[in-house]
Scaffold this motif. Sequence first.
Motif, PDB file in Angstrom:
ATOM      1  N   VAL A 395       0.819  -1.217   0.000  1.00 43.89           N
ATOM      2  CA  VAL A 395       0.000   0.000   0.000  1.00 43.89           C
ATOM      3  C   VAL A 395       0.850   1.264   0.000  1.00 43.89           C
ATOM      4  O   VAL A 395       0.359   2.341  -0.375  1.00 43.89           O
ATOM      5  CB  VAL A 395      -0.949  -0.001   1.230  1.00 43.89           C
ATOM      6  N   ALA A 396       2.123   1.170   0.378  1.00 45.19           N
ATOM      7  CA  ALA A 396       2.981   2.358   0.518  1.00 45.19           C
ATOM      8  C   ALA A 396       2.983   3.267  -0.721  1.00 45.19           C
ATOM      9  O   ALA A 396       2.847   4.491  -0.591  1.00 45.19           O
ATOM     10  CB  ALA A 396       4.405   1.931   0.878  1.00 45.19           C
ATOM     11  N   PRO A 397       3.116   2.739  -1.965  1.00 44.94           N
ATOM     12  CA  PRO A 397       3.138   3.639  -3.129  1.00 44.94           C
ATOM     13  C   PRO A 397       1.840   4.431  -3.326  1.00 44.94           C
ATOM     14  O   PRO A 397       1.864   5.498  -3.938  1.00 44.94           O
ATOM     15  CB  PRO A 397       3.374   2.683  -4.308  1.00 44.94           C
ATOM     16  N   PHE A 398       0.727   3.901  -2.815  1.00 49.58           N
ATOM     17  CA  PHE A 398      -0.569   4.542  -3.054  1.00 49.58           C
ATOM     18  C   PHE A 398      -0.856   5.686  -2.081  1.00 49.58           C
ATOM     19  O   PHE A 398      -1.894   6.347  -2.197  1.00 49.58           O
ATOM     20  CB  PHE A 398      -1.684   3.501  -3.018  1.00 49.58           C
ATOM     21  N   PHE A 399       0.060   5.915  -1.131  1.00 52.40           N
ATOM     22  CA  PHE A 399      -0.113   7.077  -0.273  1.00 52.40           C
ATOM     23  C   PHE A 399       0.024   8.372  -1.072  1.00 52.40           C
ATOM     24  O   PHE A 399      -0.546   9.405  -0.693  1.00 52.40           O
ATOM     25  CB  PHE A 399       0.900   7.057   0.876  1.00 52.40           C
ATOM     26  N   ALA A 400       0.766   8.352  -2.172  1.00 55.45           N
ATOM     27  CA  ALA A 400       0.957   9.562  -2.977  1.00 55.45           C
ATOM     28  C   ALA A 400      -0.381  10.113  -3.491  1.00 55.45           C
ATOM     29  O   ALA A 400      -0.715  11.287  -3.234  1.00 55.45           O
ATOM     30  CB  ALA A 400       1.931   9.290  -4.121  1.00 55.45           C
ATOM     31  N   PRO A 401      -1.207   9.322  -4.215  1.00 56.65           N
ATOM     32  CA  PRO A 401      -2.498   9.874  -4.658  1.00 56.65           C
ATOM     33  C   PRO A 401      -3.456  10.164  -3.510  1.00 56.65           C
ATOM     34  O   PRO A 401      -4.246  11.108  -3.590  1.00 56.65           O
ATOM     35  CB  PRO A 401      -3.054   8.791  -5.591  1.00 56.65           C
ATOM     36  N   LEU A 402      -3.380   9.376  -2.428  1.00 57.17           N
ATOM     37  CA  LEU A 402      -4.272   9.618  -1.289  1.00 57.17           C
ATOM     38  C   LEU A 402      -3.953  10.959  -0.637  1.00 57.17           C
ATOM     39  O   LEU A 402      -4.858  11.750  -0.335  1.00 57.17           O
ATOM     40  CB  LEU A 402      -4.139   8.489  -0.263  1.00 57.17           C
TER      41      LEU A 402
END
Length: 425
Positions: A395-402
Motif C-alpha cells: 500500500v505504501a506507493p498509493f499514499f501519494a495519490p491519497l
Amino acid sequence: MTLTLLLAFAMLLVIGAPIAVALGLSSAVTIVMHGLPASVLLQRAVNSIDSSPLLAVPMFIMAAALLSATGVTTYMFDLVRMIVGRLRGGMAHVNVLLSLVFAGMSGAALADIGALGGMQVREMEKQGYTRRFAAGLTIASATIGPIFPPSIPLIIFATAAEVSPVKLLLAGIVPALLLAGMLMGYIALIARRQNLPRDPISPTLPAFLRLSLISAPALMTPVLLIGGLLSGYFGPTEAAGITVAYAIVIGLLVYRTLTLRKLIASARETVLATANILFVVAAAALFAWVLTMDQVPARAGEWLLGISDNPLVLLLILNVVLLVAGMFLESIAAILIIAPIVTPALIAAGAPPEQIGVVMVLNLMIGLLTPPVGMSLYMMSITVKIPFAEVVRGVAPFFAPLFLALALVTLFPGLTAWLPTYLME
C-alpha cells in the motif's frame, strides 16, 4: 483530570485492551477518582446512542450485507471489466471503479474489503499482478467507501459535531470521485513504466447489455439514496430504512438469490458490526464528557484561534493531528473524541463544516492503512492470507495519490461545500 484520563487510557492501550474498553475504563477510573457521580457512566453511555442519525448506521450495514448476499457484486465486476479492462493496467482500474460503485452501497472501508477484497486480489493475480500490489491497491481504493454516501463515518461525525448529516453526505460525492480519479491517474502513470497487463476480456454489445440489465437494480441503490435526500422526502435515517427494504425486494423478486439463510446471516453480521460500533460510540462519549468537564474543548478552541484565525492554517494543523491519531486510534473513536473539540474553533474561523467532516474522515481512513492500528491492513492480511509486512509494502506507493487528494480537499473548500450548497440552498 485530563492527565489522569490520558494516563489511564495510554496504560490500557499498552497492555493490549481493545479501544472501546480503554476509552470506557479510563473514563470510569477518572470519574471515580475525581469524585464525580458514578451515575454519569450509564447516563452518558445511553444518551450517546439514543440518537436518530445513528439509526442509519445499522441499516446501511444491513443494506450492504443484503446486496452482497445476492451475489450481484460478481455481475458488477464483469460489467466494469468490460468498460475499462482493455486499458493498460485494466484490472487495476477495475479495482478502483468497483470500489467506487460498491461505496454507494456499503459506506465503510472494511465492508468494501470484506465483500470485494478476496475476489479483486485473485483476479489481479490471475493476470500477472503481484499479490503485494493487488492487496495494496485494494485497501487504498477501499478508502473511497467512507467518503461517498452512504458514509457511516460521516454520519458519526455529523452526530458528534452536531451538523447536518444530509449536507455532509452530499459533500462526500465530489471528494470521492476526486479520490477515484487520483488513484486511476496514478495507475495510468505506472502502467506504462511497469508494463501492467491489459485485461484479455473481449467485450461484446450483447454481453454488455445483459450485464447492464442485471446490475441495474443494484446500481440504482445510490441513485435512490441520493435522490431521496435531495428531494427532501426523507433524511439519512429514513433513507437507510428504504435502502434496506429495496435491497430485500430486489434480492427476493429480481435476483431471487436472497434466501432465508442469507437473510439471517446478513442480520447476524449487522448485529455484530453494529454492536462493535455502538460500543465504541458509548465509550468515546464518556471519554469526551470527561474532557468537556475539564474544559478541554474550550481551551483547545482558544489555543487554535490563538495560533491563527486562518481556516487553512487550522485545517493543516488538524491534518497533522489526525494523521498521528489515525495511526493509534480506531477511526470512529477518533471522530467522537476529536470532532467536538476542534469543530467549533474551525467553524468560528470560517471553515465549512462539510469540509471539516470530509477532511477528518479522509485523514482517518488513511490512518486505516498505517500501522500499528491499521485495521484495513490486518483485514486484508487475513482475507488473502498475505503477511502483514507485505500488505504494508504494497500500500505504501498509493499514499501519494491519497495525500494529494487530501491536500486538494484541504486547500479548496469548494470541493466539499459546493455541491450541498448548490443543491440545498
